[in-house]
Scaffold this motif. Structure first.
Motif, PDB file in Angstrom:
ATOM      1  N   GLU A 123       0.843  -1.210   0.000  1.00 18.64           N
ATOM      2  CA  GLU A 123       0.000   0.000   0.000  1.00 18.64           C
ATOM      3  C   GLU A 123       0.876   1.257   0.000  1.00 18.64           C
ATOM      4  O   GLU A 123       1.698   1.433   0.903  1.00 18.64           O
ATOM      5  N   HIS A 183      -0.493   4.513  -0.380  1.00 17.87           N
ATOM      6  CA  HIS A 183      -1.213   5.730   0.034  1.00 17.87           C
ATOM      7  C   HIS A 183      -0.958   5.977   1.525  1.00 17.87           C
ATOM      8  O   HIS A 183      -1.598   5.375   2.374  1.00 17.87           O
ATOM      9  N   THR A 184      -0.027   6.871   1.801  1.00 18.93           N
ATOM     10  CA  THR A 184       0.379   7.122   3.187  1.00 18.93           C
ATOM     11  C   THR A 184      -0.247   8.374   3.793  1.00 18.93           C
ATOM     12  O   THR A 184      -0.191   8.577   5.001  1.00 18.93           O
ATOM     13  N   PRO A 224      -3.221   9.676   4.530  1.00 18.85           N
ATOM     14  CA  PRO A 224      -4.153   9.660   5.662  1.00 18.85           C
ATOM     15  C   PRO A 224      -3.460   9.263   6.973  1.00 18.85           C
ATOM     16  O   PRO A 224      -3.783   9.803   8.032  1.00 18.85           O
ATOM     17  N   SER A 265     -13.213   7.704  10.141  1.00 17.33           N
ATOM     18  CA  SER A 265     -12.739   9.072   9.879  1.00 17.33           C
ATOM     19  C   SER A 265     -11.471   9.322  10.673  1.00 17.33           C
ATOM     20  O   SER A 265     -11.153   8.583  11.622  1.00 17.33           O
TER      21      SER A 265
HETATM   22  C1  B12 Z   1      -2.397  10.897  -3.674  1.00 19.84           C
HETATM   23  C2  B12 Z   1      -2.785   9.615  -4.366  1.00 19.84           C
HETATM   24  C3  B12 Z   1      -1.765   8.730  -4.718  1.00 19.84           C
HETATM   25  C4  B12 Z   1      -0.305   8.956  -4.335  1.00 19.84           C
HETATM   26  C5  B12 Z   1      -0.158   8.631  -2.848  1.00 19.84           C
HETATM   27  C6  B12 Z   1       0.912   9.458  -2.178  1.00 19.84           C
HETATM   28  C7  B12 Z   1       0.932   9.239  -0.700  1.00 19.84           C
HETATM   29  N1  B12 Z   1       2.071   9.453  -0.134  1.00 19.84           N
HETATM   30  O1  B12 Z   1      -0.077   8.889  -0.068  1.00 19.84           O
HETATM   31  C8  B12 Z   1       0.421   7.959  -5.291  1.00 19.84           C
HETATM   32  C9  B12 Z   1       0.853   8.697  -6.531  1.00 19.84           C
HETATM   33  C10 B12 Z   1       1.612   7.236  -4.682  1.00 19.84           C
HETATM   34  C11 B12 Z   1      -0.716   7.010  -5.651  1.00 19.84           C
HETATM   35  C12 B12 Z   1      -0.490   5.751  -6.191  1.00 19.84           C
HETATM   36  C13 B12 Z   1      -1.508   4.939  -6.659  1.00 19.84           C
HETATM   37  N2  B12 Z   1      -2.822   5.219  -6.719  1.00 19.84           N
HETATM   38 CO1  B12 Z   1      -3.603   6.747  -5.843  1.00 19.84          CO
HETATM   39  N3  B12 Z   1      -4.525   8.268  -5.281  1.00 19.84           N
HETATM   40  C14 B12 Z   1      -4.143   9.321  -4.645  1.00 19.84           C
HETATM   41  C15 B12 Z   1      -5.348  10.233  -4.368  1.00 19.84           C
HETATM   42  C16 B12 Z   1      -5.332  11.383  -5.362  1.00 19.84           C
HETATM   43  C17 B12 Z   1      -5.446  10.796  -2.940  1.00 19.84           C
HETATM   44  C18 B12 Z   1      -5.299   9.718  -1.862  1.00 19.84           C
HETATM   45  C19 B12 Z   1      -5.669  10.232  -0.498  1.00 19.84           C
HETATM   46  O2  B12 Z   1      -4.825  10.540   0.332  1.00 19.84           O
HETATM   47  N4  B12 Z   1      -6.961  10.331  -0.210  1.00 19.84           N
HETATM   48  C20 B12 Z   1      -7.406  10.805   1.061  1.00 19.84           C
HETATM   49  C21 B12 Z   1      -8.928  10.883   1.109  1.00 19.84           C
HETATM   50  C22 B12 Z   1      -9.184  11.868   0.009  1.00 19.84           C
HETATM   51  O3  B12 Z   1      -9.448   9.578   0.920  1.00 19.84           O
HETATM   52  P1  B12 Z   1     -11.010   9.207   1.043  1.00 19.84           P
HETATM   53  O4  B12 Z   1     -11.150   7.867   0.421  1.00 19.84           O
HETATM   54  O5  B12 Z   1     -11.882  10.299   0.616  1.00 19.84           O
HETATM   55  O6  B12 Z   1     -11.232   9.079   2.613  1.00 19.84           O
HETATM   56  C23 B12 Z   1     -12.367   8.427   3.094  1.00 19.84           C
HETATM   57  C24 B12 Z   1     -12.028   7.465   4.197  1.00 19.84           C
HETATM   58  O7  B12 Z   1     -10.770   6.889   3.953  1.00 19.84           O
HETATM   59  C25 B12 Z   1     -12.077   8.293   5.450  1.00 19.84           C
HETATM   60  N5  B12 Z   1     -10.809   8.855   5.848  1.00 19.84           N
HETATM   61  C26 B12 Z   1     -10.152   9.885   5.285  1.00 19.84           C
HETATM   62  N6  B12 Z   1      -9.022  10.137   5.948  1.00 19.84           N
HETATM   63  C27 B12 Z   1      -8.948   9.254   6.969  1.00 19.84           C
HETATM   64  C28 B12 Z   1      -7.970   9.086   7.954  1.00 19.84           C
HETATM   65  C29 B12 Z   1      -8.126   8.051   8.887  1.00 19.84           C
HETATM   66  C30 B12 Z   1      -7.058   7.827   9.904  1.00 19.84           C
HETATM   67  C31 B12 Z   1      -9.270   7.216   8.826  1.00 19.84           C
HETATM   68  C32 B12 Z   1      -9.415   6.124   9.812  1.00 19.84           C
HETATM   69  C33 B12 Z   1     -10.252   7.402   7.836  1.00 19.84           C
HETATM   70  C34 B12 Z   1     -10.080   8.435   6.922  1.00 19.84           C
HETATM   71  O8  B12 Z   1     -12.924   9.347   5.182  1.00 19.84           O
HETATM   72  C35 B12 Z   1     -13.192   9.471   3.780  1.00 19.84           C
HETATM   73  C36 B12 Z   1     -14.671   9.325   3.534  1.00 19.84           C
HETATM   74  O9  B12 Z   1     -15.099   8.024   3.733  1.00 19.84           O
HETATM   75  C37 B12 Z   1      -6.532   9.236  -4.600  1.00 19.84           C
HETATM   76  C38 B12 Z   1      -7.865   9.875  -4.970  1.00 19.84           C
HETATM   77  C39 B12 Z   1      -8.863   9.740  -3.808  1.00 19.84           C
HETATM   78  N7  B12 Z   1     -10.109   9.970  -4.089  1.00 19.84           N
HETATM   79  O10 B12 Z   1      -8.536   9.458  -2.678  1.00 19.84           O
HETATM   80  C40 B12 Z   1      -5.950   8.253  -5.619  1.00 19.84           C
HETATM   81  C41 B12 Z   1      -6.459   6.807  -5.612  1.00 19.84           C
HETATM   82  C42 B12 Z   1      -6.685   6.312  -4.188  1.00 19.84           C
HETATM   83  N8  B12 Z   1      -5.344   6.088  -6.222  1.00 19.84           N
HETATM   84  C43 B12 Z   1      -5.731   5.127  -7.014  1.00 19.84           C
HETATM   85  C44 B12 Z   1      -4.861   4.268  -7.711  1.00 19.84           C
HETATM   86  C45 B12 Z   1      -5.512   3.306  -8.704  1.00 19.84           C
HETATM   87  C46 B12 Z   1      -3.476   4.299  -7.508  1.00 19.84           C
HETATM   88  C47 B12 Z   1      -2.427   3.401  -8.157  1.00 19.84           C
HETATM   89  C48 B12 Z   1      -2.810   1.923  -8.303  1.00 19.84           C
HETATM   90  C49 B12 Z   1      -2.088   4.030  -9.515  1.00 19.84           C
HETATM   91  C50 B12 Z   1      -1.109   3.225 -10.325  1.00 19.84           C
HETATM   92  N9  B12 Z   1      -1.624   2.733 -11.420  1.00 19.84           N
HETATM   93  O11 B12 Z   1       0.032   3.067  -9.982  1.00 19.84           O
HETATM   94  C51 B12 Z   1      -1.240   3.580  -7.206  1.00 19.84           C
HETATM   95  C52 B12 Z   1      -1.396   2.584  -6.036  1.00 19.84           C
HETATM   96  C53 B12 Z   1      -0.169   2.010  -5.590  1.00 19.84           C
HETATM   97  C54 B12 Z   1      -0.407   1.176  -4.345  1.00 19.84           C
HETATM   98  N10 B12 Z   1      -0.212  -0.099  -4.470  1.00 19.84           N
HETATM   99  O12 B12 Z   1      -0.775   1.671  -3.319  1.00 19.84           O
HETATM  100  C55 B12 Z   1      -7.258   5.036  -7.090  1.00 19.84           C
HETATM  101  C56 B12 Z   1      -7.804   3.841  -6.273  1.00 19.84           C
HETATM  102  C57 B12 Z   1      -8.981   3.182  -6.957  1.00 19.84           C
HETATM  103  C58 B12 Z   1      -9.447   2.021  -6.101  1.00 19.84           C
HETATM  104  N11 B12 Z   1     -10.402   2.266  -5.222  1.00 19.84           N
HETATM  105  O13 B12 Z   1      -8.947   0.955  -6.226  1.00 19.84           O
HETATM  106  C59 B12 Z   1      -7.675   6.458  -6.568  1.00 19.84           C
HETATM  107  C60 B12 Z   1      -9.038   6.493  -5.852  1.00 19.84           C
HETATM  108  C61 B12 Z   1      -7.670   7.416  -7.780  1.00 19.84           C
HETATM  109  C62 B12 Z   1      -8.736   7.060  -8.799  1.00 19.84           C
HETATM  110  N12 B12 Z   1      -9.862   7.710  -8.787  1.00 19.84           N
HETATM  111  O14 B12 Z   1      -8.520   6.205  -9.607  1.00 19.84           O
HETATM  112  N13 B12 Z   1      -1.918   7.555  -5.416  1.00 19.84           N
END
Ligand code: B12
Length: 315
Positions: free
Chosen positions: A201, A203-204, A206, A294
């Motif tokens: 994984e 995605h660091t 969060p 969250s």
């Molecule tokens: C930044 C990012 C990256 C960066 C990460 C950098 C880093 N240091 O974290 C990089 C470039 C490395 C990356 C790589 C990849 N990524 Co990316 N990435 C993202 C992006 C834009 C933001 C991620 C993030 O931090 N989200 C934070 C918030 C925004 O997440 P959230 O889901 O809304 O949060 C919910 C819950 O998690 C909760 N929550 C939020 N915060 C917290 C904190 C805590 C502690 C808790 C308990 C809960 C919680 O509340 C929210 C509402 O329910 C997302 C887009 C997205 N929508 O998230 C894609 C995304 C997650 N990535 C995606 C993909 C496909 C990839 C890759 C496979 C791409 C590739 N082909 O290489 C690789 C994965 C590699 C791997 N094996 O992990 C997809 C995942 C699709 C899926 N569901 O399977 C996404 C959704 C983009 C997309 N729309 O396609 N990625």
């Protein structure tokens, strides 16, 4: 009009430019704040902001600054508020080349960060995040500002297959901002919480948000970061004996429940095992694993663990 006047910092955040850029535009091109209340710093009025918005847009499109400033100074005194981003309505942010980052219902500051991200302006992004962290704290900044921009970048990437450079730059800026919080307020006492990403994984962010939020509330933690193989995770638990482990999975591919089972079976089993992130499926979680939904909930659980340990050692 006086109520709506803004400081230089507030204008910079709304436009997504660095404060130093604003200062240059003021000194070189006369695009400064026009409201003056005796004894106070000058403030930017909506008309000043409208002129600066034109300046920002034209320079982003490649117009020379002196030429852009000439157009900006000729702008009509006041533009409609939705044009200025003053009313926090839903918008997509456009900058130069026509690509947009949707920021949902997030406000003008998120739009400023989205614009700065589109321009790959890490200075402006960093300044705005640092200001938000200092005034609103980690949880609010993550939920209200950073998550909307990150989600917007993800949405745009899905639609266009582009913006990978924007995603990487934005991720770096967010990481640096959280690391600064953690460095500024080191927590004395034991690191009772272990934070790790599931195997493979990446995605660091969060977890980095959680680390910074724990720093704010004075809870010590260790961060293993991205891609932690299960054997290494169990090794870290056995060596450090954390009271709680938070294992982050962002996608189904990394959410193997055997990682959680291994934690529960570890010789120094933690009091609390948290499966965090949208990757985990509730119906595959082993009994005894807690799933916070969250950042705020994860922080509350960590504080509860810390407090219960403090009570058991003092009482
Ligand atoms: C930044 C990012 C990256 C960066 C990460 C950098 C880093 N240091 O974290 C990089 C470039 C490395 C990356 C790589 C990849 N990524 Co990316 N990435 C993202 C992006 C834009 C933001 C991620 C993030 O931090 N989200 C934070 C918030 C925004 O997440 P959230 O889901 O809304 O949060 C919910 C819950 O998690 C909760 N929550 C939020 N915060 C917290 C904190 C805590 C502690 C808790 C308990 C809960 C919680 O509340 C929210 C509402 O329910 C997302 C887009 C997205 N929508 O998230 C894609 C995304 C997650 N990535 C995606 C993909 C496909 C990839 C890759 C496979 C791409 C590739 N082909 O290489 C690789 C994965 C590699 C791997 N094996 O992990 C997809 C995942 C699709 C899926 N569901 O399977 C996404 C959704 C983009 C997309 N729309 O396609 N990625």
């Amino acid at each position: 009009m006086a109520d709506e006047a803004l400081s230089a910092g507030a204008v910079a955040r709304r436009l997504g430019v660095a404060v130093t850029t604003l200062r240059t535009w003021h000194q070189r091109y006369g695009l400064g704040p026009s409201e003056h209340v005796p004894g106070h710093h000058r403030r930017y009025t909506p008309a000043d902001l409208a002129r600066l918005e034109i300046m920002r847009r034209l320079t982003a499109e490649g117009v020379a600054p002196a030429e852009a400033a000439r157009w900006a100074r000729q702008a009509p005194a006041v533009l409609p508020p939705e044009h200025l981003g003053l009313n926090g309505r839903t918008t997509a942010v456009r900058d130069g080349g026509g690509t947009t980052i949707p920021v949902g219902r997030a406000g003008p500051v998120a739009r400023g960060v989205a614009r700065a991200a589109m321009r790959l302006d890490s200075v402006a992004i960093g300044e705005t995040i640092a200001h938000a962290l200092a005034t609103d704290g980690v949880v609010h900044t993550w939920d209200g500002l950073l998550r909307p921009v990150l989600a917007g970048i993800g949405e745009r990437h899905t639609a266009t297959a582009g913006l990978i450079e924007v995603e990487h730059l934005m991720s770096r800026c967010v990481s640096e901002a959280f690391a600064t919080v953690a460095r500024a307020h080191p927590v004395a006492g034991p690191a009772r919480i272990l934070l790790a990403c599931a195997d493979e994984e990446q995605h660091t962010l969060p977890l980095e948000a959680l680390g910074a939020a724990l720093t704010e509330v004075g809870v010590g933690y260790r961060m293993l970061g991205a891609r932690v193989p299960v054997a290494a995770l169990v090794e870290a638990v056995d060596r450090t004996g954390p009271a709680a482990v938070v294992l982050w999975s962002h996608t189904r591919l990394t959410a193997g429940p055997e990682q959680l089972t291994a934690l529960l079976a570890a010789p120094r089993r933690p009091l609390l095992v948290l499966a965090a992130g949208p990757g985990w499926r509730a119906d595959t979680l082993p009994a005894g694993v807690v799933r916070p939904v969250s950042l705020a909930e994860a922080v509350s659980l960590a504080v509860a663990v810390r407090d219960s340990l403090d009570q058991s050692t003092t009482g």
